[in-house]
Design a protein around this motif. Structure first.
Motif, PDB file in Angstrom:
ATOM      1  N   UNK A  23      51.320  14.479 -57.992  1.00 54.02           N
ATOM      2  CA  UNK A  23      51.742  13.804 -56.633  1.00 54.02           C
ATOM      3  C   UNK A  23      52.951  14.350 -55.726  1.00 54.02           C
ATOM      4  N   UNK A  24      53.619  15.394 -56.199  1.00 55.70           N
ATOM      5  CA  UNK A  24      54.678  16.060 -55.369  1.00 55.70           C
ATOM      6  C   UNK A  24      54.033  16.714 -54.435  1.00 55.70           C
ATOM      7  N   UNK A  25      52.541  17.091 -54.519  1.00 55.71           N
ATOM      8  CA  UNK A  25      52.149  18.011 -53.585  1.00 55.71           C
ATOM      9  C   UNK A  25      50.558  17.565 -53.151  1.00 55.71           C
ATOM     10  N   UNK A  26      50.311  16.460 -53.613  1.00 52.62           N
ATOM     11  CA  UNK A  26      48.866  15.891 -53.386  1.00 52.62           C
ATOM     12  C   UNK A  26      49.090  14.463 -52.570  1.00 52.62           C
ATOM     13  N   UNK A  27      48.130  13.950 -51.795  1.00 53.51           N
ATOM     14  CA  UNK A  27      48.170  12.544 -51.507  1.00 53.51           C
ATOM     15  C   UNK A  27      46.990  11.890 -51.749  1.00 53.51           C
ATOM     16  N   UNK A  28      46.706  10.704 -51.750  1.00 51.14           N
ATOM     17  CA  UNK A  28      45.846   9.826 -52.027  1.00 51.14           C
ATOM     18  C   UNK A  28      44.645  10.002 -51.048  1.00 51.14           C
ATOM     19  N   UNK A  29      43.286  10.223 -51.413  1.00 50.83           N
ATOM     20  CA  UNK A  29      42.205  10.511 -50.574  1.00 50.83           C
ATOM     21  C   UNK A  29      42.041   9.276 -49.718  1.00 50.83           C
ATOM     22  N   UNK A  30      41.754   9.470 -48.467  1.00 53.39           N
ATOM     23  CA  UNK A  30      41.432   8.378 -47.524  1.00 53.39           C
ATOM     24  C   UNK A  30      40.104   8.840 -46.731  1.00 53.39           C
ATOM     25  N   UNK A  31      39.088   7.842 -47.161  1.00 61.05           N
ATOM     26  CA  UNK A  31      37.809   8.133 -46.537  1.00 61.05           C
ATOM     27  C   UNK A  31      37.851   8.093 -45.170  1.00 61.05           C
ATOM     28  N   UNK A  32      37.323   8.980 -44.273  1.00 62.55           N
ATOM     29  CA  UNK A  32      37.332   8.918 -42.874  1.00 62.55           C
ATOM     30  C   UNK A  32      38.776   9.872 -42.408  1.00 62.55           C
ATOM     31  N   UNK A  33      39.551   9.896 -43.083  1.00 60.66           N
ATOM     32  CA  UNK A  33      40.716  10.840 -42.839  1.00 60.66           C
ATOM     33  C   UNK A  33      40.457  12.306 -43.619  1.00 60.66           C
ATOM     34  N   UNK A  34      39.902  12.109 -44.852  1.00 65.56           N
ATOM     35  CA  UNK A  34      39.960  13.349 -45.643  1.00 65.56           C
ATOM     36  C   UNK A  34      38.172  13.520 -45.812  1.00 65.56           C
ATOM     37  N   UNK A  36      35.188  14.910 -48.471  1.00 66.73           N
ATOM     38  CA  UNK A  36      34.897  15.051 -49.949  1.00 66.73           C
ATOM     39  C   UNK A  36      35.158  16.616 -50.375  1.00 66.73           C
ATOM     40  N   UNK A  37      34.980  17.454 -49.605  1.00 67.44           N
ATOM     41  CA  UNK A  37      35.485  18.851 -50.067  1.00 67.44           C
ATOM     42  C   UNK A  37      36.931  19.216 -50.111  1.00 67.44           C
ATOM     43  N   UNK A  38      37.680  18.245 -49.424  1.00 65.32           N
ATOM     44  CA  UNK A  38      39.135  18.518 -49.535  1.00 65.32           C
ATOM     45  C   UNK A  38      39.664  17.785 -50.983  1.00 65.32           C
ATOM     46  N   UNK A  39      39.044  17.171 -52.005  1.00 62.95           N
ATOM     47  CA  UNK A  39      39.498  16.485 -53.167  1.00 62.95           C
ATOM     48  C   UNK A  39      39.892  17.750 -54.277  1.00 62.95           C
ATOM     49  N   UNK A  40      40.886  17.685 -54.558  1.00 59.47           N
ATOM     50  CA  UNK A  40      41.401  18.796 -55.448  1.00 59.47           C
ATOM     51  C   UNK A  40      41.355  18.166 -56.814  1.00 59.47           C
ATOM     52  N   UNK A  41      41.471  16.740 -57.134  1.00 59.48           N
ATOM     53  CA  UNK A  41      41.494  16.293 -58.507  1.00 59.48           C
ATOM     54  C   UNK A  41      41.207  14.991 -58.449  1.00 59.48           C
ATOM     55  N   UNK A  48      41.012   9.764 -56.077  1.00 61.26           N
ATOM     56  CA  UNK A  48      40.917  11.251 -55.745  1.00 61.26           C
ATOM     57  C   UNK A  48      42.512  11.495 -55.137  1.00 61.26           C
ATOM     58  N   UNK A  49      42.473  12.831 -55.186  1.00 61.67           N
ATOM     59  CA  UNK A  49      43.896  13.323 -54.520  1.00 61.67           C
ATOM     60  C   UNK A  49      43.417  14.419 -53.660  1.00 61.67           C
TER      61      UNK A  49
END
Length: 156
Positions: A23-34, A36-41, A48-49
């Motif tokens: 969480x120090x370098x990722x943020x919450x996945x927000x549908x419409x903003x991010x 699916x390809x951006x999901x790291x974990x 999703x982050x």
């Protein structure tokens, strides 16, 4: 990494192992903003982050900031097992908030305590400190955790 923390009450420095969560370098996945390809974990089925360049950039300062903890005060969060270290480093006019958990190390290690930086970010709603007025010197907190004493704050 590790840091030392003076502990006059036991006559020596405490050795603290430090870990950093994603969480120090990722943020919450927000549908419409991010996308699916951006999901790291994925932490849970629906949690999703994605990579956050702002958090990542700030995370490079975390080791040096954590080394300063023994000289500072920290605030209790609403979850009594977690604390927040608010750094007056201003970005976009808002402080950098470092959320961490401090616990005794498992037996058989050279460390006295284990500090896990759970998350670190600039709060878009401004600092949470006004909602978390209770603060304690980190050296006092470290001693209380080491000796298994309750950390008590005055009622809000």
């Amino acid at each position: 990494m590790s840091i030392t923390c003076p502990c006059e009450l036991i006559g020596r420095d405490l050795l603290i192992e430090v870990d950093f969560a994603n969480h120090c370098y990722t943020e919450k996945f927000v549908e419409g903003v991010h996308t699916i390809e951006q999901i790291l974990l994925t932490e849970a089925e629906d949690r999703h982050r994605v990579f956050c360049p702002v958090r990542y950039g700030l995370s490079k300062q975390l080791p040096d900031l954590i080394k300063e903890l023994p000289k500072c005060r920290v605030h209790q969060t609403s979850q009594s097992r977690n604390y927040v270290f608010v750094v007056p480093l201003k970005l976009q006019g808002k402080p950098y908030e470092i959320y961490f958990m401090l616990q005794r190390s498992a037996g058989g290690t050279a460390f006295d305590l284990r500090l896990t930086v759970e998350s670190a970010y600039i709060d878009d709603d401004g600092s949470n400190v006004r909602r978390r007025p209770n603060k304690i010197r980190f050296v006092v907190l470290a001693h209380k955790v080491l000796t298994n004493q309750p950390v008590k704050f005055a009622p809000r």
